[in-house]
Design a protein around this motif. Structure first.
Motif, PDB file in Angstrom:
ATOM      1  N   GLY A 142      -1.115   6.324   5.119  1.00 20.14           N
ATOM      2  CA  GLY A 142      -0.155   7.179   5.825  1.00 20.14           C
ATOM      3  C   GLY A 142       1.349   6.588   5.403  1.00 20.14           C
ATOM      4  O   GLY A 142       2.127   7.228   5.009  1.00 20.14           O
ATOM      5  N   ASP A 143       1.549   5.228   5.315  1.00 24.91           N
ATOM      6  CA  ASP A 143       2.670   4.551   4.854  1.00 24.91           C
ATOM      7  C   ASP A 143       2.712   5.057   3.289  1.00 24.91           C
ATOM      8  O   ASP A 143       3.928   5.399   2.805  1.00 24.91           O
ATOM      9  CB  ASP A 143       2.493   2.916   4.938  1.00 24.91           C
ATOM     10  N   ILE A 144       1.753   5.107   2.529  1.00 28.34           N
ATOM     11  CA  ILE A 144       1.844   5.404   1.203  1.00 28.34           C
ATOM     12  C   ILE A 144       2.274   6.826   1.021  1.00 28.34           C
ATOM     13  O   ILE A 144       3.247   7.154   0.202  1.00 28.34           O
ATOM     14  CB  ILE A 144       0.734   5.278   0.184  1.00 28.34           C
ATOM     15  N   ARG A 145       1.652   7.839   1.743  1.00 30.81           N
ATOM     16  CA  ARG A 145       2.075   9.042   1.834  1.00 30.81           C
ATOM     17  C   ARG A 145       3.610   9.291   2.252  1.00 30.81           C
ATOM     18  O   ARG A 145       4.100  10.074   1.765  1.00 30.81           O
ATOM     19  CB  ARG A 145       1.137   9.887   2.801  1.00 30.81           C
ATOM     20  N   ALA A 146       3.931   8.570   3.140  1.00 30.90           N
ATOM     21  CA  ALA A 146       5.540   8.615   3.542  1.00 30.90           C
ATOM     22  C   ALA A 146       6.409   8.371   2.538  1.00 30.90           C
ATOM     23  O   ALA A 146       7.439   8.889   2.765  1.00 30.90           O
ATOM     24  CB  ALA A 146       5.766   7.802   4.737  1.00 30.90           C
ATOM     25  N   GLU A 147       6.076   7.745   1.622  1.00 32.38           N
ATOM     26  CA  GLU A 147       6.878   7.408   0.508  1.00 32.38           C
ATOM     27  C   GLU A 147       6.539   8.453  -0.823  1.00 32.38           C
ATOM     28  O   GLU A 147       7.067   7.964  -2.066  1.00 32.38           O
ATOM     29  CB  GLU A 147       6.691   6.155   0.070  1.00 32.38           C
ATOM     30  N   GLY A 148       5.997   9.458  -0.489  1.00 32.30           N
ATOM     31  CA  GLY A 148       5.646  10.363  -1.520  1.00 32.30           C
ATOM     32  C   GLY A 148       4.460  10.214  -2.505  1.00 32.30           C
ATOM     33  O   GLY A 148       4.427  10.687  -3.550  1.00 32.30           O
ATOM     34  N   GLY A 149       3.673   9.182  -2.076  1.00 32.74           N
ATOM     35  CA  GLY A 149       2.377   8.846  -3.048  1.00 32.74           C
ATOM     36  C   GLY A 149       1.193   9.193  -2.470  1.00 32.74           C
ATOM     37  O   GLY A 149       1.091   9.853  -1.177  1.00 32.74           O
ATOM     38  N   ARG A 150       0.157   8.783  -3.279  1.00 31.84           N
ATOM     39  CA  ARG A 150      -1.058   9.256  -2.775  1.00 31.84           C
ATOM     40  C   ARG A 150      -2.080   7.873  -3.231  1.00 31.84           C
ATOM     41  O   ARG A 150      -2.174   7.471  -4.389  1.00 31.84           O
ATOM     42  CB  ARG A 150      -1.728  10.414  -3.624  1.00 31.84           C
ATOM     43  N   CYS A 151      -2.878   7.769  -2.182  1.00 26.20           N
ATOM     44  CA  CYS A 151      -3.816   6.739  -2.328  1.00 26.20           C
ATOM     45  C   CYS A 151      -4.959   7.424  -3.146  1.00 26.20           C
ATOM     46  O   CYS A 151      -5.763   8.211  -2.308  1.00 26.20           O
ATOM     47  CB  CYS A 151      -4.339   6.245  -1.031  1.00 26.20           C
ATOM     48  N   VAL A 152      -5.344   6.751  -4.090  1.00 25.89           N
ATOM     49  CA  VAL A 152      -6.614   7.710  -4.802  1.00 25.89           C
ATOM     50  C   VAL A 152      -7.687   6.711  -4.868  1.00 25.89           C
ATOM     51  O   VAL A 152      -8.884   7.131  -5.102  1.00 25.89           O
ATOM     52  CB  VAL A 152      -6.174   7.691  -6.337  1.00 25.89           C
ATOM     53  N   GLY A 153      -7.687   5.556  -4.173  1.00 23.93           N
ATOM     54  CA  GLY A 153      -8.847   4.740  -3.980  1.00 23.93           C
ATOM     55  C   GLY A 153      -8.730   3.795  -2.886  1.00 23.93           C
ATOM     56  O   GLY A 153      -7.347   3.055  -2.825  1.00 23.93           O
ATOM     57  N   ILE A 154      -9.537   3.209  -2.129  1.00 17.58           N
ATOM     58  CA  ILE A 154      -9.308   1.999  -1.304  1.00 17.58           C
ATOM     59  C   ILE A 154     -10.837   1.314  -1.000  1.00 17.58           C
ATOM     60  O   ILE A 154     -11.719   2.079  -0.728  1.00 17.58           O
ATOM     61  CB  ILE A 154      -8.524   2.680   0.117  1.00 17.58           C
ATOM     62  N   THR A 155     -10.626   0.215  -0.967  1.00 15.88           N
ATOM     63  CA  THR A 155     -12.106  -0.671  -0.814  1.00 15.88           C
ATOM     64  C   THR A 155     -11.824  -1.947  -0.290  1.00 15.88           C
ATOM     65  O   THR A 155     -10.627  -2.420  -0.551  1.00 15.88           O
ATOM     66  CB  THR A 155     -12.789  -0.728  -2.085  1.00 15.88           C
ATOM     67  N   ARG A 156     -12.819  -2.746   0.372  1.00 18.61           N
ATOM     68  CA  ARG A 156     -12.273  -3.993   0.849  1.00 18.61           C
ATOM     69  C   ARG A 156     -12.558  -4.852  -0.507  1.00 18.61           C
ATOM     70  O   ARG A 156     -13.121  -4.637  -1.411  1.00 18.61           O
ATOM     71  CB  ARG A 156     -13.528  -4.355   1.614  1.00 18.61           C
ATOM     72  N   ALA A 157     -11.489  -5.880  -0.400  1.00 20.33           N
ATOM     73  CA  ALA A 157     -11.585  -6.744  -1.479  1.00 20.33           C
ATOM     74  C   ALA A 157     -11.871  -8.177  -0.852  1.00 20.33           C
ATOM     75  O   ALA A 157     -11.760  -8.525   0.334  1.00 20.33           O
ATOM     76  CB  ALA A 157     -10.217  -6.819  -2.011  1.00 20.33           C
ATOM     77  N   ASP A 158     -12.170  -9.345  -1.748  1.00 21.35           N
ATOM     78  CA  ASP A 158     -12.433 -10.504  -1.277  1.00 21.35           C
ATOM     79  C   ASP A 158     -11.426 -11.531  -2.192  1.00 21.35           C
ATOM     80  O   ASP A 158     -11.390 -11.462  -3.198  1.00 21.35           O
ATOM     81  CB  ASP A 158     -14.013 -10.851  -1.693  1.00 21.35           C
ATOM     82  N   VAL A 159     -10.732 -12.189  -1.443  1.00 21.19           N
ATOM     83  CA  VAL A 159      -9.627 -13.115  -2.046  1.00 21.19           C
ATOM     84  C   VAL A 159     -10.270 -14.137  -2.987  1.00 21.19           C
ATOM     85  O   VAL A 159      -9.631 -14.417  -3.846  1.00 21.19           O
ATOM     86  CB  VAL A 159      -8.747 -13.644  -0.912  1.00 21.19           C
ATOM     87  N   ARG A 160     -11.419 -14.773  -2.616  1.00 24.06           N
ATOM     88  CA  ARG A 160     -12.064 -15.278  -3.794  1.00 24.06           C
ATOM     89  C   ARG A 160     -12.262 -14.931  -5.104  1.00 24.06           C
ATOM     90  O   ARG A 160     -12.473 -15.507  -6.045  1.00 24.06           O
ATOM     91  CB  ARG A 160     -13.572 -15.962  -2.917  1.00 24.06           C
ATOM     92  N   HIS A 161     -12.508 -13.522  -5.284  1.00 25.40           N
ATOM     93  CA  HIS A 161     -12.504 -12.957  -6.360  1.00 25.40           C
ATOM     94  C   HIS A 161     -11.191 -12.177  -6.956  1.00 25.40           C
ATOM     95  O   HIS A 161     -11.477 -11.816  -8.259  1.00 25.40           O
ATOM     96  CB  HIS A 161     -13.678 -11.696  -6.060  1.00 25.40           C
TER      97      HIS A 161
ATOM     98  N   ARG B 165       7.572  -1.249   2.942  1.00 20.79           N
ATOM     99  CA  ARG B 165       6.783  -0.541   4.378  1.00 20.79           C
ATOM    100  C   ARG B 165       5.609  -1.542   4.576  1.00 20.79           C
ATOM    101  O   ARG B 165       5.532  -1.810   5.834  1.00 20.79           O
ATOM    102  CB  ARG B 165       6.292   0.644   4.130  1.00 20.79           C
ATOM    103  N   LEU B 166       5.072  -1.971   3.576  1.00 20.24           N
ATOM    104  CA  LEU B 166       3.519  -2.908   3.816  1.00 20.24           C
ATOM    105  C   LEU B 166       4.219  -4.116   4.683  1.00 20.24           C
ATOM    106  O   LEU B 166       3.543  -4.639   5.601  1.00 20.24           O
ATOM    107  CB  LEU B 166       2.920  -2.971   2.733  1.00 20.24           C
ATOM    108  N   ALA B 167       5.158  -4.700   3.919  1.00 25.99           N
ATOM    109  CA  ALA B 167       5.692  -6.136   4.448  1.00 25.99           C
ATOM    110  C   ALA B 167       6.274  -5.901   6.127  1.00 25.99           C
ATOM    111  O   ALA B 167       6.182  -6.799   6.846  1.00 25.99           O
ATOM    112  CB  ALA B 167       6.977  -6.692   3.658  1.00 25.99           C
TER     113      ALA B 167
END
Length: 341
Positions: free
Chosen positions: A65-84, A26-28
């Motif tokens: 929403g995409d995660i929920r559509a596949e029966g999942g649950r997002c327990v956390g989300i935050t911005r990330a930095d690809v350098r890290h 879905r993400l792809a």
């Protein structure tokens, strides 16, 4: 022009074959690029951590929403930095090496290990707080708002404390050699330092005190001394030459979580010897561990002492005039068995 955004998600999926594959598909389909994927054991199952780069304009709510559509649950989300986004083992080893080289960076190392928002010796609130007990008995409290700590992360922090104990590296006072070869010790202020701090102020010139307080001050009321030494919203650092306090610095939280206010006072006879810059460097490490990204000092336009010491500390600096004062901003660059309460 909008640029892609990188997010770190922690996802709980139904225990069905192919569930994770369907989420990534879905993400792809939304032109998202999965940068890393790891599985974290938690009580009763696992949590999948996905780091994904999203195209411009894609809202995080769409990912959830995409995660929920596949029966999942997002327990956390935050911005990330690809350098890290480095290998976890590499990051843990680098954080441990930093603490072994300089025990004063232990709190920052714990923050890296746990991916915490802030780490400090004071209470950070019971909810979502992890506590790491160091070899000297000090307890570091870590807080993270975007996702709960997992057992794997807590075990990692516990192993970190064991390494410190085996190496004999514990946080505490640190020594500084001044430009004249004198030894000065930096340590945190205590309530019983009140008399020594009073004597520091008595030895300082009127000009030095005015540069620090922007007012005519010779002696400080006892209640002021208590707040200076143990501020409710920050930390105080003392520079000791023998039993005498020859410098005092503070870092205080502001209403902006990214910003902290800093101030420095150095006795006249010890100025221009590197004491101020050493304290600013140490306060920078304290601020990083507390989750701040910048320090701000307010100075009289005619006074250059703080600016000179900050430049010697090597932190990126900008200066501008506001309300008749020089606003000096320092950028604090981040370096890329425990219990919960």
């Amino acid at each position: 022009m909008d640029t892609p955004t990188t997010w770190r998600l922690r996802v709980s999926l139904d225990d069905r074959p192919g569930a994770l594959a369907r989420v990534t598909t879905r993400l792809a389909a939304r032109d998202c690029n999965v940068l890393s994927l790891s599985v974290l054991p938690v009580p009763g199952g696992v949590v999948d951590e996905i780091v994904v780069s999203t195209p411009p304009g894609l809202a995080p709510a769409t990912l959830i929403g995409d995660i929920r559509a596949e029966g999942g649950r997002c327990v956390g989300i935050t911005r990330a930095d690809v350098r890290h986004l480095v290998d976890r083992t590499t990051a843990a080893l680098r954080a441990t090496a930093s603490a072994l080289r300089d025990p004063q960076t232990t709190a920052e190392a714990v923050r890296v290990l746990l991916g915490a928002d802030a780490v400090g010796t004071g209470s950070l609130g019971d909810h979502g707080c992890a506590v790491v007990r160091l070899p000297d008995g000090t307890e570091l409290a870590a807080r993270r708002g975007w996702a709960p700590f997992t057992e794997v992360e807590l075990a990692r922090a516990g192993a970190f404390a064991e390494v410190l104990a085996a190496a004999g590296a514990v946080p505490g006072p640190s020594a500084v050699i001044t430009r004249t070869g004198a030894g000065v010790v930096l340590r945190e202020g205590r309530a019983d330092d009140a008399d020594a701090v009073t004597e520091l102020h008595a030895r300082c010139s009127t000009q030095t005190l005015f540069a620090r307080y922007h007012a005519g001050v010779r002696t400080l009321p006892r209640r002021w001394l208590h707040r200076l030494l143990q501020p409710p919203r920050g930390r105080t650092l003392l520079a000791m030459a023998g039993t005498s306090v020859i410098g005092m610095a503070q870092v205080i939280r502001t209403t902006d979580p990214a910003e902290a206010e800093v101030s420095v006072l150095v006795e006249d006879a010890w100025q221009r010897q590197g004491v101020g810059s050493a304290m600013i460097t140490r306060l920078g490490a304290i601020a990083r561990a507390a989750g701040h990204t910048r320090l701000v000092a307010w100075c009289l336009p005619s006074e250059s002492g703080f600016e000179r010491a900050a430049a010697a500390a090597g932190l990126p600096m900008s200066v501008r005039t506001e309300d008749g004062l020089a606003r000096i901003e320092l950028t604090v660059a981040r370096v890329t068995r425990a219990t919960t309460r």
